[in-house]
Write a protein that holds these residues in place. Structure first.
Motif, PDB file in Angstrom:
ATOM      1  N   ASN A  33     -15.401 -60.692 -27.382  1.00 10.60           N
ATOM      2  CA  ASN A  33     -16.771 -60.263 -27.681  1.00 10.60           C
ATOM      3  C   ASN A  33     -16.900 -59.358 -28.912  1.00 10.60           C
ATOM      4  O   ASN A  33     -17.977 -58.853 -29.202  1.00 10.60           O
ATOM      5  CB  ASN A  33     -17.377 -59.542 -26.458  1.00 10.60           C
ATOM      6  CG  ASN A  33     -18.872 -59.788 -26.346  1.00 10.60           C
ATOM      7  OD1 ASN A  33     -19.337 -60.882 -26.646  1.00 10.60           O
ATOM      8  ND2 ASN A  33     -19.608 -58.793 -25.943  1.00 10.60           N
ATOM      9  N   GLY A  35     -16.637 -60.210 -31.991  1.00 16.99           N
ATOM     10  CA  GLY A  35     -17.333 -60.888 -33.088  1.00 16.99           C
ATOM     11  C   GLY A  35     -16.461 -61.757 -33.974  1.00 16.99           C
ATOM     12  O   GLY A  35     -16.826 -62.039 -35.119  1.00 16.99           O
ATOM     13  N   LYS A  36     -15.334 -62.254 -33.456  1.00 17.80           N
ATOM     14  CA  LYS A  36     -14.426 -63.099 -34.257  1.00 17.80           C
ATOM     15  C   LYS A  36     -15.108 -64.398 -34.674  1.00 17.80           C
ATOM     16  O   LYS A  36     -15.097 -64.772 -35.845  1.00 17.80           O
ATOM     17  CB  LYS A  36     -13.144 -63.437 -33.465  1.00 17.80           C
ATOM     18  CG  LYS A  36     -12.313 -62.220 -33.114  1.00 17.80           C
ATOM     19  CD  LYS A  36     -11.150 -62.573 -32.207  1.00 17.80           C
ATOM     20  CE  LYS A  36     -11.567 -63.075 -30.843  1.00 17.80           C
ATOM     21  NZ  LYS A  36     -12.311 -62.089 -30.027  1.00 17.80           N
ATOM     22  N   ARG A  51     -18.052 -71.416 -31.845  1.00 14.62           N
ATOM     23  CA  ARG A  51     -18.940 -71.092 -30.737  1.00 14.62           C
ATOM     24  C   ARG A  51     -18.995 -69.592 -30.492  1.00 14.62           C
ATOM     25  O   ARG A  51     -17.958 -68.953 -30.343  1.00 14.62           O
ATOM     26  CB  ARG A  51     -18.486 -71.806 -29.465  1.00 14.62           C
ATOM     27  CG  ARG A  51     -18.690 -73.302 -29.504  1.00 14.62           C
ATOM     28  CD  ARG A  51     -20.174 -73.624 -29.735  1.00 14.62           C
ATOM     29  NE  ARG A  51     -20.450 -75.001 -29.389  1.00 14.62           N
ATOM     30  CZ  ARG A  51     -20.613 -75.437 -28.144  1.00 14.62           C
ATOM     31  NH1 ARG A  51     -20.515 -74.593 -27.131  1.00 14.62           N
ATOM     32  NH2 ARG A  51     -20.845 -76.701 -27.908  1.00 14.62           N
ATOM     33  N   VAL A  52     -20.233 -69.090 -30.463  1.00 11.57           N
ATOM     34  CA  VAL A  52     -20.473 -67.661 -30.256  1.00 11.57           C
ATOM     35  C   VAL A  52     -21.141 -67.501 -28.899  1.00 11.57           C
ATOM     36  O   VAL A  52     -21.918 -68.349 -28.483  1.00 11.57           O
ATOM     37  CB  VAL A  52     -21.407 -67.122 -31.368  1.00 11.57           C
ATOM     38  CG1 VAL A  52     -21.924 -65.746 -31.044  1.00 11.57           C
ATOM     39  CG2 VAL A  52     -20.689 -67.128 -32.713  1.00 11.57           C
ATOM     40  N   SER A  53     -20.849 -66.436 -28.195  1.00 17.67           N
ATOM     41  CA  SER A  53     -21.520 -66.201 -26.926  1.00 17.67           C
ATOM     42  C   SER A  53     -21.606 -64.719 -26.618  1.00 17.67           C
ATOM     43  O   SER A  53     -20.710 -63.951 -26.940  1.00 17.67           O
ATOM     44  CB  SER A  53     -20.765 -66.903 -25.804  1.00 17.67           C
ATOM     45  OG  SER A  53     -21.269 -66.465 -24.563  1.00 17.67           O
ATOM     46  N   ALA A  54     -22.709 -64.328 -25.990  1.00 19.07           N
ATOM     47  CA  ALA A  54     -22.847 -62.939 -25.544  1.00 19.07           C
ATOM     48  C   ALA A  54     -21.909 -62.673 -24.365  1.00 19.07           C
ATOM     49  O   ALA A  54     -21.598 -61.532 -24.065  1.00 19.07           O
ATOM     50  CB  ALA A  54     -24.285 -62.659 -25.143  1.00 19.07           C
ATOM     51  N   PRO A  56     -18.397 -62.454 -22.880  1.00 18.58           N
ATOM     52  CA  PRO A  56     -17.025 -62.369 -23.389  1.00 18.58           C
ATOM     53  C   PRO A  56     -16.169 -63.504 -22.847  1.00 18.58           C
ATOM     54  O   PRO A  56     -16.454 -64.040 -21.771  1.00 18.58           O
ATOM     55  CB  PRO A  56     -16.521 -61.032 -22.861  1.00 18.58           C
ATOM     56  CG  PRO A  56     -17.671 -60.329 -22.259  1.00 18.58           C
ATOM     57  CD  PRO A  56     -18.760 -61.311 -22.040  1.00 18.58           C
ATOM     58  N   GLY A  57     -15.163 -63.864 -23.599  1.00 12.75           N
ATOM     59  CA  GLY A  57     -14.246 -64.904 -23.134  1.00 12.75           C
ATOM     60  C   GLY A  57     -14.663 -66.289 -23.568  1.00 12.75           C
ATOM     61  O   GLY A  57     -14.274 -67.293 -22.981  1.00 12.75           O
ATOM     62  N   THR A  59     -14.133 -67.966 -26.585  1.00 12.25           N
ATOM     63  CA  THR A  59     -13.064 -68.718 -27.231  1.00 12.25           C
ATOM     64  C   THR A  59     -11.792 -68.558 -26.409  1.00 12.25           C
ATOM     65  O   THR A  59     -11.248 -67.465 -26.312  1.00 12.25           O
ATOM     66  CB  THR A  59     -12.849 -68.220 -28.670  1.00 12.25           C
ATOM     67  OG1 THR A  59     -14.110 -68.136 -29.326  1.00 12.25           O
ATOM     68  CG2 THR A  59     -11.936 -69.154 -29.456  1.00 12.25           C
ATOM     69  N   GLY A  78     -10.008 -64.066 -27.456  1.00 16.37           N
ATOM     70  CA  GLY A  78     -10.115 -62.612 -27.334  1.00 16.37           C
ATOM     71  C   GLY A  78      -9.227 -62.094 -26.227  1.00 16.37           C
ATOM     72  O   GLY A  78      -9.061 -62.751 -25.214  1.00 16.37           O
ATOM     73  N   ASP A 145     -23.910 -53.247 -38.377  1.00 16.89           N
ATOM     74  CA  ASP A 145     -25.378 -53.093 -38.358  1.00 16.89           C
ATOM     75  C   ASP A 145     -25.844 -52.213 -37.197  1.00 16.89           C
ATOM     76  O   ASP A 145     -26.975 -51.757 -37.183  1.00 16.89           O
ATOM     77  CB  ASP A 145     -26.038 -54.476 -38.264  1.00 16.89           C
ATOM     78  CG  ASP A 145     -25.560 -55.259 -37.048  1.00 16.89           C
ATOM     79  OD1 ASP A 145     -26.262 -55.297 -36.039  1.00 16.89           O
ATOM     80  OD2 ASP A 145     -24.435 -55.826 -37.109  1.00 16.89           O
ATOM     81  N   LYS A 146     -24.950 -51.978 -36.238  1.00 18.62           N
ATOM     82  CA  LYS A 146     -25.333 -51.196 -35.045  1.00 18.62           C
ATOM     83  C   LYS A 146     -25.187 -49.689 -35.222  1.00 18.62           C
ATOM     84  O   LYS A 146     -25.508 -48.942 -34.312  1.00 18.62           O
ATOM     85  CB  LYS A 146     -24.481 -51.628 -33.852  1.00 18.62           C
ATOM     86  CG  LYS A 146     -24.652 -53.087 -33.467  1.00 18.62           C
ATOM     87  CD  LYS A 146     -25.334 -53.199 -32.139  1.00 18.62           C
ATOM     88  CE  LYS A 146     -25.131 -54.593 -31.550  1.00 18.62           C
ATOM     89  NZ  LYS A 146     -26.019 -54.782 -30.398  1.00 18.62           N
ATOM     90  N   SER A 175     -20.632 -56.820 -40.892  1.00 19.09           N
ATOM     91  CA  SER A 175     -21.680 -57.259 -39.960  1.00 19.09           C
ATOM     92  C   SER A 175     -21.985 -58.723 -40.207  1.00 19.09           C
ATOM     93  O   SER A 175     -22.273 -59.123 -41.335  1.00 19.09           O
ATOM     94  CB  SER A 175     -22.952 -56.436 -40.169  1.00 19.09           C
ATOM     95  OG  SER A 175     -24.036 -57.094 -39.535  1.00 19.09           O
TER      96      SER A 175
END
Ligand code: GTP
Ligand code: MG
Length: 195
Positions: A33, A35-36, A51-54, A56-57, A59, A78, A145-146, A175
């Motif tokens: 999670n 941001g890779k 593929r991105v996802s909120a 975790p886990g 990839t 990750g 950005d956070k 970011s």
């Protein structure tokens, strides 16, 4: 760096044989999670090839993206994914370790850590191990950005100290939303391609 082509060429699970590539590889590691995959999309200038996802886990395989037939960008699973079983965590850890230990083509290793938090024990362990194996890991401080600009130096210091990195270790604030730091990362890849 001009992206003329990119494609997901090889996907390796725990039982797959790692590919014997003849192009340089650059690997992106970091906790689940962090941001890779988002970073790799930014590098490739694609919205969702990785593929991105909120959750975790996302990839869970080692993914080799061929860019321009010049370089492979390698998205690693990750680590430290709390919901994964002990067995799964061990398997992913082994995959990452085996890849980083055995590929002859790795020319740069990037360790992603969240800019907002002190590194976890896993982050520190990964950094130390990369260093021990002989890589000179480049640290990418994600989700820049956070935080406020005014917090940047302080957070970088926290990361450097927490990882036990020296002054020589490069830490790049990044970011995937604002693309801060993207130029720097692309410059590293361009250097790898040239050498
Ligand atoms: P795994 O595949 O599970 O290991 O995760 P990953 O490291 O590939 O992370 P991923 O790119 O899937 O991103 C995880 C979450 O963080 C997603 O909800 C992204 O939208 C978000 N995210 C990633 N990069 C950034 C960033 O730079 N800024 C912000 N605000 N959110 C980000
Ligand atoms: Mg991912």
């Amino acid at each position: 760096m001009v992206i003329r082509s990119c494609n997901l060429e090889t996907v390796c699970g725990p039982t797959s044989t790692l590919p014997k590539n003849d192009l340089p590889e650059v690997a992106f590691a970091g906790k689940s999670n962090v941001g890779k995959s988002s970073l790799i999309n930014a590098v490739m200038n694609r919205k969702s090839l990785a593929r991105v996802s909120a959750q975790p886990g996302k990839t869970q395989t080692i993914n080799f993206y061929n860019i321009n037939d010049e370089i492979y960008v390698v998205d690693l699973p990750g680590y430290g994914f709390a919901k994964a079983s002990e067995k799964e965590r061990e398997r992913w850890g082994k995959m990452i370790e085996t890849y980083l230990n055995t590929s002859d083509m790795i020319r740069a290793v990037f360790l992603l850590v969240d800019i907002r938090h002190a590194p976890s024990a896993n982050d520190k362990q990964m950094f130390e191990w990369m260093d021990y194996v002989g890589y000179d890991p480049i640290v990418i401080a994600t989700k820049a950005d956070k935080i406020k600009r005014s917090q940047l130096d302080k957070q970088i210091k926290i990361l450097r100290e927490g990882l036990g990195a020296t002054k020589d270790t490069i830490i790049v604030p990044f970011s995937s939303q604002t693309k801060q730091g993207l130029d720097t990362i692309q410059d590293f890849l361009a250097q790898v391609i040239e050498n």
